[in-house]
Design a protein around this motif. Sequence first.
Motif, PDB file in Angstrom:
ATOM      1  N   GLU A 113       0.912  -1.304  -0.090  1.00 53.26           N
ATOM      2  CA  GLU A 113      -0.055  -0.087   0.029  1.00 53.26           C
ATOM      3  C   GLU A 113       0.762   1.272   0.056  1.00 53.26           C
ATOM      4  OE1 GLU A 113      -3.956  -0.761  -0.211  1.00 53.26           O
ATOM      5  OE2 GLU A 113      -3.573   1.026   0.705  1.00 53.26           O
ATOM      6  N   ALA A 126      -5.038   0.447  -5.485  1.00 54.81           N
ATOM      7  CA  ALA A 126      -4.816   0.369  -4.212  1.00 54.81           C
ATOM      8  C   ALA A 126      -4.749  -1.345  -4.036  1.00 54.81           C
ATOM      9  CB  ALA A 126      -5.786   0.837  -3.319  1.00 54.81           C
ATOM     10  N   PRO A 127      -3.441  -1.732  -3.609  1.00 51.96           N
ATOM     11  CA  PRO A 127      -3.128  -3.043  -3.397  1.00 51.96           C
ATOM     12  C   PRO A 127      -4.357  -3.753  -2.620  1.00 51.96           C
ATOM     13  CG  PRO A 127      -1.146  -1.814  -3.080  1.00 51.96           C
ATOM     14  CD  PRO A 127      -2.340  -0.885  -3.102  1.00 51.96           C
ATOM     15  N   ARG A 128      -4.656  -3.008  -1.432  1.00 57.12           N
ATOM     16  CA  ARG A 128      -5.585  -3.692  -0.536  1.00 57.12           C
ATOM     17  C   ARG A 128      -6.923  -4.224  -1.230  1.00 57.12           C
ATOM     18  NH1 ARG A 128      -9.704  -0.746   1.456  1.00 57.12           N
ATOM     19  NH2 ARG A 128      -8.895   1.001   0.311  1.00 57.12           N
TER      20      ARG A 128
END
Lengths: 255, 320
Positions: free
Chosen positions: B201, B260-262
Amino acid sequence: MALDQATVIAGDRPILDQLTLEVGEGQMVAIIGPNGSGKSTLLRALLGLVALDSGSVQIEGRPLTDLTARQRAASMAWLPQDSLPAERLRVEDVVASARFRFSESRQDGIEAAHRALEDAGAASLVDRWINELSGGERQRIELASMLAQESKCWLLDEPANHLDPVWRARTLKFLSKRLEQGNTVLVVLHDVHLLGHIDAVETRVVGLREGKIAWQGRLGDGDLGEGLKRVHGIPFERAVAGDREYWIPGEEPVE
Amino acid sequence: MMALLRWLPWVVLAIVIALATAWIGPSLDDEHGQWILRELRLPRALAGAMVGAVLSAAGAVVQILLRNPLATPSTIGTTAGATLGVLAALVLGSGSTWMGLPILPAAAFAGALLVTLVIASVAARDRARTEDVLLAGIALTLATGAMASGLRLGIDQVTSLSALRWSLGSLTILGPDRISMLTPFVVISLAGMLWLIRPLEVLVSGIERARTRGVEVTRVRTLGLGLASLGVAACVATCGPIAFVGLICPHLVKRVLGSAPRILLPASILLGVVFLPLCDSIGRVLWEQREIPVGVITAALGAPVLFILVVRRGRMSSRS
């Protein structure tokens, strides 16, 4: 924060040349100098982003190399020259990610990010994508991220670049507010006149030339003209408008 | 915990769709058909879902770690390394074992890891730029490709034919034993990559920014590349190099849900779970007489995507 005899070499040319500089807690230091004089490298050396070829860096009395990444992040926040990547990322996610050093829940991180955005005057940008923001708006996101990181010392590399005059003034005003809050501020500036927007009395100006400190003094001591001449190698003329003074580069000396 | 619950319905949906692709194709009503469905098509869909998940996640992770939208296991040399390993194993005899391990996957992992470790060591250098890493990946891909061609000459014609079929990327040769061998690698690789979400992130807003915010960049980058190549190697060993999944899936997710990696990482995994079995089924029905290997389908879909991305990127950088 201190650099001791710091040298950084790129190719066969030193970018920082045995530079020694000490910055006390709560100080405001402006670093000026021509292009390529080592201003950005000075900040990067303090942050540990460039390795020193010789010399050392001390942060709060401890050698930088002894600190973990998280400890460094607690001491120093950085505003780099290059802008945020043009990725589709939510503003609140970007600001919250500056809080990596804290072990906290996502909820707490997002709440802290919202507070930081509000303090940076950017509460209205919370739900926007960063790749759709204007230069001034991005700047507020950067400042909010630095607030969110809650570091003691702020290192800013040309924070006024690419901004219109109003936003330049606002950014510098914002920094003087950080000083009142007890932060230490180290700012690289091209344009010395922007220092006029800082209300703090004690602003130290450090002039770099070819990786060395060519001149340093306090703002308002009156010999800034001499300093600019030493740093840039040409005389500057003083002009006064209202209660502000301006420095204009004079004629290049004829060889 | 909350996050897990929120994703659960989507996980179930993706798996259901993936398995449902087994029914695409000639109808299978009689007893023989039921056998085909149970013994061939469902395991194939399951394997496709696992391979799709790993390739897609590995693509997303590698793109973040190397700060380049065009980086995937196939562009940084991981796939090529695994391919070389497999061909080397075929020369030695694919049935043989080495210290009790089946030689094929072991060789694939050795090859993938070797190439990726070289890449990781390039990436870990203090002054490494993203371009350096990609260029090193291309150089290694070319080098291992040349070695692989040389090795092909060393194997007999029957093996050579199966090697060719394998090198097109296909899910057809998967039996239950192969799937059970694949599973632990898939689980470790996926779980590990998901565990890296928090530092990822921070890394999306820039490598150096992440470093000043407390991320041990070198450690995260080495771990991430290692976990991605572990999963990719297992996939290549079982079903050959299937390209472009790691490019297409993360990009579709980015367009719709952001970077967003999340969100990006779990969503890419789920899209991969659906995407690869679907491509496999398309390959089954597109040409009645013969099956088209799934790698050919993903390449046919992926190459235009890559082309568009390259053109767009060029235009974007010339504008700024």
